[in-house]
Design a protein around this motif. Structure first.
Motif, PDB file in Angstrom:
ATOM      1  N   LEU A  70      -1.628  -2.179   3.438  1.00 30.22           N
ATOM      2  CA  LEU A  70      -0.428  -1.383   3.337  1.00 30.22           C
ATOM      3  C   LEU A  70       0.524  -2.426   2.609  1.00 30.22           C
ATOM      4  O   LEU A  70       0.899  -3.370   3.211  1.00 30.22           O
ATOM      5  CB  LEU A  70      -0.026  -1.017   4.397  1.00 30.22           C
ATOM      6  N   LEU A  71       1.081  -1.865   1.523  1.00 28.58           N
ATOM      7  CA  LEU A  71       2.265  -2.376   0.762  1.00 28.58           C
ATOM      8  C   LEU A  71       3.556  -1.796   1.067  1.00 28.58           C
ATOM      9  O   LEU A  71       3.722  -0.624   0.857  1.00 28.58           O
ATOM     10  CB  LEU A  71       2.159  -2.498  -0.581  1.00 28.58           C
ATOM     11  N   VAL A  72       4.626  -2.628   1.871  1.00 28.85           N
ATOM     12  CA  VAL A  72       5.876  -1.986   2.279  1.00 28.85           C
ATOM     13  C   VAL A  72       7.035  -2.550   1.704  1.00 28.85           C
ATOM     14  O   VAL A  72       6.930  -3.753   1.082  1.00 28.85           O
ATOM     15  CB  VAL A  72       6.014  -1.814   3.827  1.00 28.85           C
ATOM     16  N   THR A  73       7.952  -1.831   1.628  1.00 31.74           N
ATOM     17  CA  THR A  73       9.325  -2.716   0.800  1.00 31.74           C
ATOM     18  C   THR A  73      10.332  -2.534   2.060  1.00 31.74           C
ATOM     19  O   THR A  73      10.516  -1.422   2.595  1.00 31.74           O
ATOM     20  CB  THR A  73       9.986  -2.035  -0.379  1.00 31.74           C
ATOM     21  N   PHE A  74      11.410  -3.405   1.736  1.00 33.50           N
ATOM     22  CA  PHE A  74      12.707  -3.488   2.706  1.00 33.50           C
ATOM     23  C   PHE A  74      13.914  -3.080   1.919  1.00 33.50           C
ATOM     24  O   PHE A  74      13.881  -3.278   0.746  1.00 33.50           O
ATOM     25  CB  PHE A  74      12.623  -4.653   3.503  1.00 33.50           C
ATOM     26  N   ALA A  75      14.993  -3.112   2.827  1.00 35.48           N
ATOM     27  CA  ALA A  75      16.184  -2.756   2.163  1.00 35.48           C
ATOM     28  C   ALA A  75      16.852  -3.657   0.890  1.00 35.48           C
ATOM     29  O   ALA A  75      17.529  -3.480   0.181  1.00 35.48           O
ATOM     30  CB  ALA A  75      17.460  -2.529   3.201  1.00 35.48           C
ATOM     31  N   ASP A  76      16.323  -5.208   1.424  1.00 33.73           N
ATOM     32  CA  ASP A  76      16.939  -6.106   0.597  1.00 33.73           C
ATOM     33  C   ASP A  76      15.637  -6.520  -0.691  1.00 33.73           C
ATOM     34  O   ASP A  76      15.828  -7.362  -1.503  1.00 33.73           O
ATOM     35  CB  ASP A  76      16.751  -7.596   1.226  1.00 33.73           C
ATOM     36  N   ASN A  77      15.024  -5.172  -0.616  1.00 35.71           N
ATOM     37  CA  ASN A  77      13.948  -5.230  -2.034  1.00 35.71           C
ATOM     38  C   ASN A  77      12.830  -6.244  -1.853  1.00 35.71           C
ATOM     39  O   ASN A  77      11.905  -6.731  -2.693  1.00 35.71           O
ATOM     40  CB  ASN A  77      14.701  -5.598  -3.398  1.00 35.71           C
ATOM     41  N   SER A  78      12.757  -6.948  -0.710  1.00 38.71           N
ATOM     42  CA  SER A  78      11.685  -7.969  -0.438  1.00 38.71           C
ATOM     43  C   SER A  78      10.347  -6.867  -0.095  1.00 38.71           C
ATOM     44  O   SER A  78      10.698  -5.891   0.166  1.00 38.71           O
ATOM     45  CB  SER A  78      11.897  -8.690   0.683  1.00 38.71           C
ATOM     46  N   ARG A  79       9.125  -7.322  -0.434  1.00 40.80           N
ATOM     47  CA  ARG A  79       7.942  -6.952   0.240  1.00 40.80           C
ATOM     48  C   ARG A  79       7.174  -7.452   1.083  1.00 40.80           C
ATOM     49  O   ARG A  79       7.476  -8.704   1.222  1.00 40.80           O
ATOM     50  CB  ARG A  79       7.128  -6.579  -1.071  1.00 40.80           C
ATOM     51  N   MET A  80       6.059  -6.904   1.351  1.00 40.10           N
ATOM     52  CA  MET A  80       5.116  -7.309   2.661  1.00 40.10           C
ATOM     53  C   MET A  80       3.784  -6.635   2.361  1.00 40.10           C
ATOM     54  O   MET A  80       3.945  -5.324   2.343  1.00 40.10           O
ATOM     55  CB  MET A  80       5.832  -7.331   4.022  1.00 40.10           C
ATOM     56  N   VAL A  81       2.810  -7.399   2.560  1.00 41.89           N
ATOM     57  CA  VAL A  81       1.500  -6.866   2.647  1.00 41.89           C
ATOM     58  C   VAL A  81       0.943  -7.077   3.801  1.00 41.89           C
ATOM     59  O   VAL A  81       1.207  -7.962   4.554  1.00 41.89           O
ATOM     60  CB  VAL A  81       0.412  -7.370   1.668  1.00 41.89           C
ATOM     61  N   LEU A  82       0.552  -5.865   4.498  1.00 42.15           N
ATOM     62  CA  LEU A  82       0.014  -5.810   6.011  1.00 42.15           C
ATOM     63  C   LEU A  82      -1.375  -5.160   5.846  1.00 42.15           C
ATOM     64  O   LEU A  82      -1.973  -4.036   5.470  1.00 42.15           O
ATOM     65  CB  LEU A  82       0.850  -4.681   6.878  1.00 42.15           C
TER      66      LEU A  82
END
Length: 649
Positions: A70-82
């Protein structure tokens, strides 16, 4: 946090991953026929967010997929793969995580290795969401354990599966599972902003302070009770100590202070030694001597027995010698026969095979026997002398044993006095033990004053913390925030013309029931008393839309997406193959439901994302713009689904 993409990886790692892209800050609609895997999308996202026990179906997905990402994005435009591997059995703790900037995308299949675990995944995701380091402490006396607030509880507000969205008894994801109702009630005030770590810490400290206050009260009560007991029992202990000789010159009627002094004297008094050390040593010496004398007596008896056997054997030997000599003396009567040829038989004059002994040989033998007999007779006086020496030694040992027995008898005569002394010492020890216990439990006036002061301090601290907790008033603050959410719920319920909404003054979420309630002039009406699955789904929609709108406006640490599975199921026959082909459905109401979803997304101006998996496929332009996947056969009859057809070969 919003979703950007979901990827499924084939087990062999050679096929390209199946990627489903989402649009952040928008309405995302995945439409299609039944049995294409639409409902599994929600389950897979829930699993990637750290659910320990996934509810993945045991079908084509389980047979073909090796990893989920799962690829997600946060309010600061950073991303994270889970990413998590296919669970081996009921669950798995392995995970893969990667963080990066706006350029981070779904990883290649050869990059997926277990570099983390579920606990670390949850921790990092919670931190990026802004969930504070909040250890929820249940109220004092509650029969449940403390826990850390994390994405595990926040995610419960972001999903509505097919069975949940139409449930009239439960409002939230997994609410019907064991322990989830209380977890939602405990954490919803925090996610709404009505409570935080400070309030929880104050409540925890209040509980500890109240426990300390109760402990201080118990100690003071015990000290007062023991002091009263000492007034009644102290004099009795003094009299017992006096009777056993621990105290002398005891006043006839001592006061409380004198009683305490006398008890301390009794405790310090040393009892008489139970048995003098030299007496015990002498008894041991006599026992050791008696054992040695018995061993000597046994040695003398064995030696005398050997001498007696020796004498008996000597007498038997000399007697035999006398007998043989007497027989041989007849040879002295021979005359000329001495010169007889012993090699010839005197009767028949025939030669003998074995010649007889000559008279001369027999005479020599007789002389030898006589010499041996003389020697044996000379040993007899020696044996007699040795026997007398042994007998004398034995008599001396016997006398010493008699003296030893007499001395032991004298020592044993004192045993009764020693036993009496030991019994007295036991009584003294028992009395001193009771005195020690009484003195330990009984505090002085200064001790009781100190305990009173400790109790006052504990009461003051508890009162201060209780006032702070009352000022927090988490329950009242939670109700105020739910009332704000109810404004949107009421307006949207009336817009959808849901059952009972027209007469309701307020449509709200009840924290106590964890469900929707309608407040009317005639009384409160819970969702469980409202009929029609169409109404149940509608109230679920307006509740979650209003809740997430509130969360986004107040920047609360909850993921900014809502996943809905089959929100129009009540309008079609059970499990339709393709809802778009049904002519007699209430398409106006279906359109109104989706129009509300689209309007709420627009209202939140990119801060809120809705993902819908459904059979419906409306022709409106705004609906078609929201479609991210249409899993229906194309013009050539090729069917699209979550699992690609080439994976099934």
């Amino acid at each position: 946090m919003q979703l950007l993409a979901l990827a499924l990886y084939h087990r062999d790692g050679r096929k390209p991953p199946r990627i489903l892209r989402f649009r952040p800050g928008a309405l995302n609609i995945l439409t299609g026929e039944s049995e294409t895997g639409k409902s599994e999308v929600l389950t897979i996202v829930d699993y990637c967010l750290g659910r320990r026990a996934p509810n993945l179906p045991d079908d084509l997905i389980d047979q073909t997929v090796g990893w989920y990402a799962l690829l997600v994005t946060f309010a600061d435009n950073s991303r994270m793969v889970l990413a998590r591997p296919r669970p081996a059995g009921a669950s798995t703790q392995h995970a893969y995580t990667r963080t990066g900037g706006a350029g981070l995308d779904i990883p290649r299949s050869d990059e997926l290795v277990s570099n983390s675990n579920v606990a670390a995944l949850r921790s990092e995701l919670s931190a990026r969401l802004g969930i504070e380091d909040f250890h929820f402490q249940p109220p004092t006396g509650a029969a449940r354990n403390a826990f850390d607030v994390s994405i595990a509880q926040a995610a419960l507000l972001c999903f509505q599966s097919q069975n949940e969205i139409a449930d009239q008894t439960a409002l939230f994801h997994r609410q019907t599972e064991s322990g989830m109702v209380q977890a939602l009630k405990d954490t919803l005030p925090y996610f709404l902003g009505a409570a935080g770590p400070e309030q929880a810490l104050r409540r925890h400290r209040l509980g500890e302070s109240q426990r300390a206050q109760r402990a201080a009260q118990r100690k003071l009560d015990d000290a007062l009770r023991h002091q009263q007991a000492m007034d009644a029992n102290g004099l009795a202990l003094v009299r017992l100590a006096e009777a056993e000789g621990l105290l002398t010159e005891v006043p006839a009627a001592p006061d409380t202070t004198q009683v305490l002094d006398l008890l301390h004297q009794a405790l310090a008094a040393a009892p008489e030694t139970a048995a003098p050390l030299e007496l015990r040593d002498r008894r041991q010496e006599l026992n050791d001597e008696r054992r040695a004398l018995r061993e000597q007596l046994q040695e003398f008896d064995e030696a005398l027995a050997a001498v007696d056997r020796w004498q008996q054997q000597g007498r038997a030997f000399t007697g035999e010698l006398h007998l043989q000599l007497d027989r041989l003396k007849t040879l002295d009567l021979l005359g000329p026969e001495r010169r007889h040829d012993t090699s010839v038989c005197p009767m028949c004059t025939q030669p003998l095979e074995h010649p007889d002994p000559s008279a001369h040989d027999i005479t020599e033998l007789t002389g030898h026997l006589a010499s041996e007999l003389a020697k044996a007779q000379t040993l007899q006086p020696v044996r007699e002398e040795h026997r007398r020496a042994l007998q004398t030694g034995r008599t001396d040992v016997t006398e010493r044993l008699r003296l030893n027995g007499a001395q032991l008898k004298e020592l044993l005569a004192s045993d009764e006095r020693l036993r009496n002394l030991q019994e007295q010492n036991l009584r003294v020890a028992h009395i001193q033990g009771r005195v020690s216990e009484a003195l330990t439990r009984t505090g002085t006036d200064s001790d009781i004053a100190r305990l009173r002061q400790n109790l006052v301090l504990a009461q003051d601290q508890a009162a201060t913390l209780e006032q702070l907790v009352d000022e927090d008033d988490v329950a009242a603050e939670t109700e105020r925030r739910l009332a704000d959410i109810a404004v949107g719920m009421t307006a949207w319920a009336k817009r959808l013309n849901l059952g009972g909404a027209a007469d309701a003054t307020e449509v709200a979420i009840s924290l106590k029931l964890l469900n929707v309630v309608l407040r009317r002039p005639s009384g409160r009406l819970p969702l469980t008393r409202i009929g029609s699955a169409k109404n149940h789904i509608g109230y679920h929609l307006v509740a979650h839309l209003a809740l997430h709108t509130y969360l986004r406006r107040n920047n609360r640490p909850v993921p900014g997406f809502l996943m809905l599975d089959q929100p129009t199921q009540a309008f079609f026959p059970e499990k339709p193959r393709d809802a778009s082909t049904i002519q007699d459905a209430d398409w106006a109401t279906v359109t109104a439901y989706f129009q509300l979803l689209n309007d709420v997304v627009q209202l939140n101006q990119g801060a809120f994302q809705i993902i819908v998996c459904d059979h419906a496929n409306l022709p409106e332009g705004w609906f078609q713009e929201a479609v991210i996947g249409n899993w229906r056969p194309d013009a050539d009859g090729r069917r699209t689904a979550l699992i690609p057809l080439d994976w099934l070969g």
